[in-house]
Design an enzyme around this catalytic site. Structure first.
Site, PDB file in Angstrom:
ATOM      1  N   SER A   1      28.259  49.169 -14.822  1.00 45.99           N
ATOM      2  CA  SER A   1      28.989  48.224 -13.982  1.00 45.99           C
ATOM      3  C   SER A   1      29.418  47.034 -14.830  1.00 45.99           C
ATOM      4  O   SER A   1      29.095  46.958 -16.017  1.00 45.99           O
ATOM      5  CB  SER A   1      28.099  47.756 -12.832  1.00 45.99           C
ATOM      6  OG  SER A   1      27.064  46.953 -13.366  1.00 45.99           O
ATOM      7  N   LYS A   2      30.103  46.110 -14.172  1.00 45.61           N
ATOM      8  CA  LYS A   2      30.691  44.982 -14.902  1.00 45.61           C
ATOM      9  C   LYS A   2      29.661  44.177 -15.689  1.00 45.61           C
ATOM     10  O   LYS A   2      29.997  43.583 -16.701  1.00 45.61           O
ATOM     11  CB  LYS A   2      31.422  44.065 -13.925  1.00 45.61           C
ATOM     12  CG  LYS A   2      32.842  44.541 -13.692  1.00 45.61           C
ATOM     13  CD  LYS A   2      33.677  43.496 -13.014  1.00 45.61           C
ATOM     14  CE  LYS A   2      35.128  43.957 -12.991  1.00 45.61           C
ATOM     15  NZ  LYS A   2      35.904  43.329 -11.959  1.00 45.61           N
ATOM     16  N   ARG A   3      28.411  44.190 -15.198  1.00 44.72           N
ATOM     17  CA  ARG A   3      27.443  43.360 -15.933  1.00 44.72           C
ATOM     18  C   ARG A   3      27.122  43.950 -17.305  1.00 44.72           C
ATOM     19  O   ARG A   3      26.485  43.303 -18.134  1.00 44.72           O
ATOM     20  CB  ARG A   3      26.197  43.087 -15.104  1.00 44.72           C
ATOM     21  CG  ARG A   3      25.310  44.253 -14.926  1.00 44.72           C
ATOM     22  CD  ARG A   3      24.311  43.986 -13.816  1.00 44.72           C
ATOM     23  NE  ARG A   3      23.649  45.206 -13.468  1.00 44.72           N
ATOM     24  CZ  ARG A   3      22.535  45.616 -14.032  1.00 44.72           C
ATOM     25  NH1 ARG A   3      21.967  44.888 -14.965  1.00 44.72           N
ATOM     26  NH2 ARG A   3      21.989  46.743 -13.666  1.00 44.72           N
TER      27      ARG A   3
END
Ligand code: GLU
Length: 481
Positions: free
Chosen positions: A251-253
């Site tokens: 994911s974006k993290r």
């Protein structure tokens, strides 16, 4: 004939996991010279993002995953945007009602909310499942809003065979009577994709493994219509590396996870495609890692897909990118690097030569500005940098002698290209009784101000030109007095 489709919902950017799905769907069909369809699944009207369809199309075009049927190119099974196919779904939903595999539901929002409040995990209580034909007719005639739900079998087991994960079974009593047609007249994904895959003659449904457990419901729809089920190919999960060494769903993290972010970060589309091809698939009997899209078309096979989660490793992607950058010819590199160079490059700089040197020393294009900085302006450095045990430069006097002699030679040299410079400086070895390495070390430090550089002394001088070279040597001599 093999037919696959990529069926994204236009809800924003192109996640690298979606691109991998598109790539695998493309390769599975192209390996067999089959058809690849692009279908836009936009029936969830609340999640639409403006411009997202263009992002999808642009990404596929940039990466070479060209679709044979779909928006822009057309085809025999269009339209290819689900919102343009609205009447088709209602027709098939009604057919399913007639077949006894679906039913009208008139439950109000309030009733459903109340149900949810009483038991948040209980789902729909099948209240309208057994309405009489007359009641349904009456409600429809009265114009009551309705949805159409799938009538799940209440007992037994539904099983399908996935090409990657094998046999998947679900007890029918666990299946919800899911909504097929919504009150706004749009189908849900659950229904629309089944109808479309059938009408578009899709033979292999390729998608992420998040759909693995809902696929029995879709298989039941095929069975109810009397259609032959497609081959299901669910792809392994894509994971990202966490700071503490563990992994979790990408994911974006985890940093840049969209195609556009990676490209803006200086990664080449070809490198991205090569790397993600190997995130969940590996070729049989082939140890090589560098594959073009053409190579992949030839090699790809379903049985090379793994069901274990694949971990997206940015460092590994950069390794691939470095390989692709090095393999580029200089003219192509000049073209792709242009948009990443923010520095002002003085006209005395031999830009082509500089980029040719940098090409082999970067792993992403965004490193260019930083790596070229010393060519454009001499960095501040300490004279201690000249001292070097390996080259036996232990005294500043030796450096001074070398630089003075080099300055004489360089002032009179008629051309400032690498070969001429090297030939002109060669006699200094004998004259000063020093090794070539020692002489070049002193000159390289003087003209670069760095201990490690892309290219040797003469290459750097060719890039910065005569005037800057002599000025930098003077600057070094001034430090040494
Ligand atoms: N529209 C779905 C998605 O974007 C497609 C799933 C499928 O390929 O069936 O996740």
């Amino acid at each position: 004939m093999t037919v696959t489709r990529f069926a994204p919902s236009p809800t924003g950017y192109m996640h690298i996991g979606n691109l991998r799905t598109a790539l695998y769907a493309y390769l599975i069909t192209k390996h067999d010279n089959g058809r690849f369809i692009l279908r836009i699944e936009d029936t969830d009207r609340e999640r639409l993002v403006e411009g997202a369809v263009d992002v999808i199309k642009d990404t596929l075009k940039t990466t070479g995953l060209l679709w044979d049927e779909g928006p822009e190119v057309g085809g025999d099974h269009g339209p290819y945007v689900q919102s343009d196919r609205k009447p088709i779904y209602m027709e098939y939903a009604k057919k399913l009602v007639d077949l006894g595999a679906a039913y009208y539901c008139f439950c109000t929002k309030e009733r459903l909310e109340q149900l949810h409040e009483e038991d948040a995990t209980g789902g729909y209580d099948r209240h309208c499942r057994n309405l009489s034909k007359e009641e349904v007719e009456k409600n429809l005639a009265a114009g009551l809003p309705f949805v159409i739900r799938q009538k799940m079998p209440l007992t037994g087991v539904t099983t399908y065979t996935d090409a990657v994960f094998g046999e998947i079974s679900m007890n029918n009593e666990e299946l919800q009577d899911q909504i097929l047609m919504k009150a706004d007249g749009y189908p849900t994904y659950n229904f629309a994709h089944v109808v479309d895959d059938y009408l578009m003659q899709v033979t292999h449904v390729v998608r992420g493994s998040e759909y693995l457990s809902s696929t029995p419901k879709y298989a039941l729809l095929y069975d109810a219509f009397g259609w032959e089920r497609p081959t299901y190919v669910h792809l392994p999960l894509l994971m990202g590396k966490n700071a503490d060494g563990t992994v979790s769903k990408l994911s974006k993290r985890h940093g840049a996870v969209s195609f556009a972010d990676l490209v803006n970060d200086g990664v080449l589309p070809k490198a991205i495609i090569n790397y993600i091809a190997l995130l969940g698939w590996c070729p049989k009997e082939n140890q090589q890692e560098i594959f073009s899209l053409e190579d992949l078309k030839g090699l790809f096979s379903l049985d090379g897909i793994s069901k274990s989660p694949a971990v997206f490793d940015f460092e590994k992607l950069l390794w691939f990118n470095g390989e692709y950058l090095r393999a580029m010819d200089d003219a192509d590199f000049l073209k792709v690097s242009a948009r990443f160079i923010k520095s002002e490059i003085h006209e005395d700089i031999n830009k082509n030569k500089m980029l040719a040197l940098l090409k082999t020393r970067i792993s992403k294009l965004t490193e260019l500005d930083e790596k070229m900085a010393f060519f454009l302006a001499l960095p501040d450095y300490d004279k201690e940098l000249f001292l070097n045990k390996k080259n036996k430069i232990n005294e500043f006097d030796t450096v001074k002698t070398v630089l003075c002699a080099a300055k004489d030679v360089l002032t009179n040299v008629e051309s400032f290209d690498n070969d001429t410079l090297f030939a002109a400086l060669a006699p200094l070895t004998e004259k000063l009784d020093l090794k070539t390495g020692a002489i070049m070390w002193c000159i390289r430090i003087a003209v670069s101000g760095l201990s490690a550089t892309p290219g040797g002394a003469t290459e750097i001088m060719e890039v910065i030109g005569k005037e800057a070279t002599l000025a930098r040597i003077d600057c070094a001599l001034a430090k040494l007095v």
